[in-house]
Motif scaffolding. Structure first.
Motif, PDB file in Angstrom:
ATOM      1  N   MET A  51      -1.869 -19.974  -0.648  1.00 46.90           N
ATOM      2  CA  MET A  51      -0.696 -21.103  -0.108  1.00 46.90           C
ATOM      3  C   MET A  51       0.032 -20.283   0.595  1.00 46.90           C
ATOM      4  O   MET A  51       0.746 -19.302   0.289  1.00 46.90           O
TER       5      MET A  51
ATOM      6  N   ASN B  96      -4.985 -36.310  -1.446  1.00 50.23           N
ATOM      7  CA  ASN B  96      -3.695 -35.565  -0.660  1.00 50.23           C
ATOM      8  C   ASN B  96      -2.943 -36.502   0.282  1.00 50.23           C
ATOM      9  O   ASN B  96      -3.315 -37.249   0.859  1.00 50.23           O
TER      10      ASN B  96
ATOM     11  N   LYS C 239      -0.482 -27.755   1.017  1.00 55.05           N
ATOM     12  CA  LYS C 239      -0.958 -26.337   0.609  1.00 55.05           C
ATOM     13  C   LYS C 239      -0.509 -25.588   1.948  1.00 55.05           C
ATOM     14  O   LYS C 239      -0.132 -24.357   1.593  1.00 55.05           O
ATOM     15  N   TYR C 240      -0.879 -25.830   2.910  1.00 51.31           N
ATOM     16  CA  TYR C 240      -0.789 -25.109   4.366  1.00 51.31           C
ATOM     17  C   TYR C 240      -0.316 -25.732   5.479  1.00 51.31           C
ATOM     18  O   TYR C 240      -0.229 -27.032   5.575  1.00 51.31           O
TER      19      TYR C 240
ATOM     20  N   GLY D  96      -5.978 -28.878   2.874  1.00 45.66           N
ATOM     21  CA  GLY D  96      -5.006 -28.385   2.519  1.00 45.66           C
ATOM     22  C   GLY D  96      -3.771 -28.613   3.578  1.00 45.66           C
ATOM     23  O   GLY D  96      -2.443 -28.440   3.408  1.00 45.66           O
TER      24      GLY D  96
ATOM     25  N   THR E 131       5.741 -27.229   4.297  1.00 47.86           N
ATOM     26  CA  THR E 131       4.829 -27.600   3.263  1.00 47.86           C
ATOM     27  C   THR E 131       5.666 -28.121   1.951  1.00 47.86           C
ATOM     28  O   THR E 131       5.024 -29.170   1.335  1.00 47.86           O
TER      29      THR E 131
END
Length: 326
Positions: free
Chosen positions: A1, A66, A13-14, A37, A7
């Motif tokens: 991460m 997400n 996450k990224y 991510g 973020t």
């Protein structure tokens, strides 16, 4: 991460954001980026109506749990009012705007809890975006696919200047497609990176296979700037059609004369039917570093692994040879 202000802002996450890809920023690609991510962006210009976009947003939600957002190009081809309304109705967490000033939508979006990020090609426009209330900016350098502005300033210079001038987070775009280039952007002070060209050869993007294969054979010299004559400079893939368009512009052609090369119909024939003698497609110089079709997840793994390897290498070098350099 990798933790940055970006973020944290979007709960991802990224700090890797998918660029707005006209006709291609749809559920398949968007969900894949978010699942990997990053932050996928539904591209409003890919849809004929708000209803069509909302249907694809619902499809995206069946493919990822997400966060993802929407990209809206203001004042480029058609009004974005209904798509902004759609983003609010869908309760998206973020709207990225590009093109003209997004001020008319800022209050409406922020009152509904939506973060607003504007894409800019210059420090002047970046400061304006901050002044009208944008939560972050994407600065696009000369290397980028799409619209690099009129000033020919590279991503390396533009990112550093934006970080100096702004208090809101800066996202770097243009020439970024690898872990090393992402690391360089963060070293310059960026809080995130945005990539468009890198995803054109992903498995999930809806670009015609023959165009993907053509792109894989290209180098960093295989792009060309067009639409300068109408003050909407765009970096596109170098094709016979793109070169013919540039020649027409250099010869003083009228808007009516160049329209067949830049119309929505010709663009759709290129991206969906693979007709390379039609339209023009945005393509950045970073294509010189792309040579294989991969899934979005594989692309993310490659970028993150290279980022970490390069970072570790720099830490190791700091104890040895860098001492003699600095």
């Amino acid at each position: 991460m990798i933790e940055t202000r970006i973020t944290e802002m979007f709960g991802i996450k990224y700090p890797i954001i998918q660029g707005g890809l006209q006709g291609l920023g749809t559920s398949s690609l968007v969900s894949a980026v978010s699942n990997a991510g990053g932050l996928g962006l539904i591209t409003a210009g890919s849809y004929s109506s708000k209803k069509d976009m909302l249907q694809d947003i619902e499809k995206t939600r069946t493919l990822t749990s997400n966060p993802f957002g929407m990209n809206a190009a203001i004042g480029i081809r058609r009004p974005m009012d209904e798509f902004i309304e759609g983003a609010i109705e869908a309760k998206l967490p973020a709207v990225f705007t590009s093109g003209n000033n997004p001020q008319q939508y800022i209050e409406q979006l922020k009152n509904n809890g939506i973060k607003v990020v504007h894409v800019v090609p210059s420090i002047r426009f970046a400061k304006k975006a901050e002044a009208i209330g944008c939560d972050a900016v994407v600065v696009v350098g000369y290397e980028c696919g799409g619209h690099p502005g009129q000033d020919d300033i590279t991503t390396m210079m533009l990112t550093q200047r934006a970080v100096q001038e702004l208090s809101i987070p800066v996202i770097a775009a243009g020439g970024i497609s690898t872990g090393k280039s992402a690391l360089a952007a963060f070293a310059l002070g960026a809080q995130g990176v945005q990539m468009g060209t890198r995803f054109l050869t992903s498995t999930e993007v809806g670009l015609h296979p023959s165009v993907k294969e053509r792109i894989l054979k290209l180098q960093e010299t295989d792009t060309v700037l067009v639409k300068k004559s109408i003050k909407k400079t765009a970096r596109v893939m170098k094709t016979e059609n793109a070169l013919a368009l540039r020649a027409l512009e250099e010869g003083g052609a009228t808007l009516e004369e160049i329209m067949p090369y830049i119309s929505g119909e010709s663009y759709q024939q290129l991206i969906y039917e693979g007709k390379l003698d039609q339209g023009v497609i945005a393509l950045g110089q970073s294509i010189g570093l792309v040579n294989e079709i991969k899934t979005v997840n594989e692309i993310f793994h490659e970028i993150i692994n290279e980022y970490n390897e390069q970072l570790n290498s720099l830490y190791a070098a700091r104890q040895t040879s860098l001492k003699t350099v600095f």
